[in-house]
Design an enzyme around this catalytic site. Structure first.
Site, mmCIF file in Angstrom:
data_model
loop_
_atom_site.group_PDB
_atom_site.id
_atom_site.type_symbol
_atom_site.label_atom_id
_atom_site.label_comp_id
_atom_site.label_asym_id
_atom_site.label_seq_id
_atom_site.Cartn_x
_atom_site.Cartn_y
_atom_site.Cartn_z
ATOM 1 N N ARG A 22 0.849 -1.182 0.000
ATOM 2 C CA ARG A 22 0.000 0.000 0.000
ATOM 3 C C ARG A 22 0.888 1.236 0.000
ATOM 4 O O ARG A 22 1.476 1.592 1.019
ATOM 5 C CB ARG A 22 -0.925 0.011 1.223
ATOM 6 C CG ARG A 22 -1.934 -1.115 1.232
ATOM 7 C CD ARG A 22 -2.914 -0.963 0.104
ATOM 8 N NE ARG A 22 -4.011 -1.900 0.205
ATOM 9 C CZ ARG A 22 -4.973 -1.956 -0.688
ATOM 10 N NH1 ARG A 22 -4.964 -1.146 -1.734
ATOM 11 N NH2 ARG A 22 -5.932 -2.840 -0.543
ATOM 12 N N GLU A 54 -7.775 -10.449 -7.434
ATOM 13 C CA GLU A 54 -6.766 -10.414 -6.376
ATOM 14 C C GLU A 54 -6.360 -11.779 -5.837
ATOM 15 O O GLU A 54 -5.290 -11.904 -5.244
ATOM 16 C CB GLU A 54 -7.239 -9.510 -5.234
ATOM 17 C CG GLU A 54 -7.355 -8.063 -5.670
ATOM 18 C CD GLU A 54 -7.625 -7.097 -4.527
ATOM 19 O OE1 GLU A 54 -7.831 -7.553 -3.375
ATOM 20 O OE2 GLU A 54 -7.627 -5.897 -4.793
ATOM 21 N N SER A 71 -15.663 6.126 7.491
ATOM 22 C CA SER A 71 -15.303 7.387 8.149
ATOM 23 C C SER A 71 -16.341 8.455 7.813
ATOM 24 O O SER A 71 -16.066 9.392 7.065
ATOM 25 C CB SER A 71 -13.903 7.817 7.703
ATOM 26 O OG SER A 71 -13.462 8.895 8.474
ATOM 27 N N PRO A 72 -17.572 8.321 8.349
ATOM 28 C CA PRO A 72 -18.662 9.202 7.942
ATOM 29 C C PRO A 72 -18.491 10.671 8.339
ATOM 30 O O PRO A 72 -19.205 11.520 7.818
ATOM 31 C CB PRO A 72 -19.887 8.587 8.626
ATOM 32 C CG PRO A 72 -19.344 7.842 9.792
ATOM 33 C CD PRO A 72 -17.991 7.351 9.350
ATOM 34 N N GLU A 77 -17.984 7.490 1.620
ATOM 35 C CA GLU A 77 -17.717 6.119 1.189
ATOM 36 C C GLU A 77 -18.525 5.104 1.988
ATOM 37 O O GLU A 77 -18.659 5.208 3.201
ATOM 38 C CB GLU A 77 -16.225 5.799 1.323
ATOM 39 C CG GLU A 77 -15.878 4.408 0.838
ATOM 40 C CD GLU A 77 -14.393 4.091 0.917
ATOM 41 O OE1 GLU A 77 -13.940 3.288 0.098
ATOM 42 O OE2 GLU A 77 -13.715 4.638 1.798
ATOM 43 N N GLU A 98 0.048 -3.854 -9.320
ATOM 44 C CA GLU A 98 -0.416 -4.476 -8.083
ATOM 45 C C GLU A 98 0.597 -5.508 -7.610
ATOM 46 O O GLU A 98 1.093 -6.308 -8.399
ATOM 47 C CB GLU A 98 -1.787 -5.138 -8.278
ATOM 48 C CG GLU A 98 -2.928 -4.159 -8.302
ATOM 49 C CD GLU A 98 -4.287 -4.828 -8.330
ATOM 50 O OE1 GLU A 98 -5.174 -4.376 -7.580
ATOM 51 O OE2 GLU A 98 -4.477 -5.788 -9.103
#
Length: 141
Positions: A22, A54, A71-72, A77, A98
């Site tokens: 990442r 994946e 994470s509102p 999202e 990837e």
């Protein structure tokens, strides 16, 4: 656009976790397969696509587990978690750049990895802990 997260469970009960790099955090993370929804793509279709891309596995069954807002307070999202079973191995279809490697774990190993910090991403933690609490061994929410 949202995302789909997959908790792939092999016939022997092991979880198909992945280890991937990442760039945003500059390290490899142990996590569950997941991906961003394409415009207009239903979460289930995204889950099927991302599992193949994946891990290479195809699922005979893909059952919704739970959905959540990561994470509102700052993001709109929405993530959908699916449990994939009846898995058949096949070739991975990684996108360019990837860096993903399969890392199967027993369920207890996966829970231990959450507890000791080897699994650190929220979507994987939620999927594993929710499944353990509400679905494992026939439990229902």
């Amino acid at each position: 656009p949202g995302a789909a997260v997959i908790l792939p469970i092999l016939d022997d009960g092991r979880i198909v976790a992945i280890r991937c790099f990442r760039a945003t955090v500059g390290t490899h993370l142990l996590e569950l397969p997941a991906g961003t929804l394409e415009k207009g793509e239903p979460p289930l279709e995204c889950a099927i696509r991302e599992l193949i891309e994946e891990t290479g596995y195809r699922a005979a069954r893909m059952e919704p587990l739970v959905d959540f807002f990561p994470s509102p307070g700052i993001l709109t999202e929405h993530m959908n978690i699916f449990v994939a079973t009846g898995l058949t191995p096949g070739p991975m279809a990684l996108e360019p750049g990837e860096d993903i490697h399969l890392n199967p774990l027993t369920f207890d190993e996966a829970l231990a990895a959450v507890g000791d910090g080897r699994i650190r991403d929220a979507k994987s933690m939620i999927a594993l802990l929710y499944f353990d609490r509400f679905r494992r061994n026939g439990n229902r929410a």
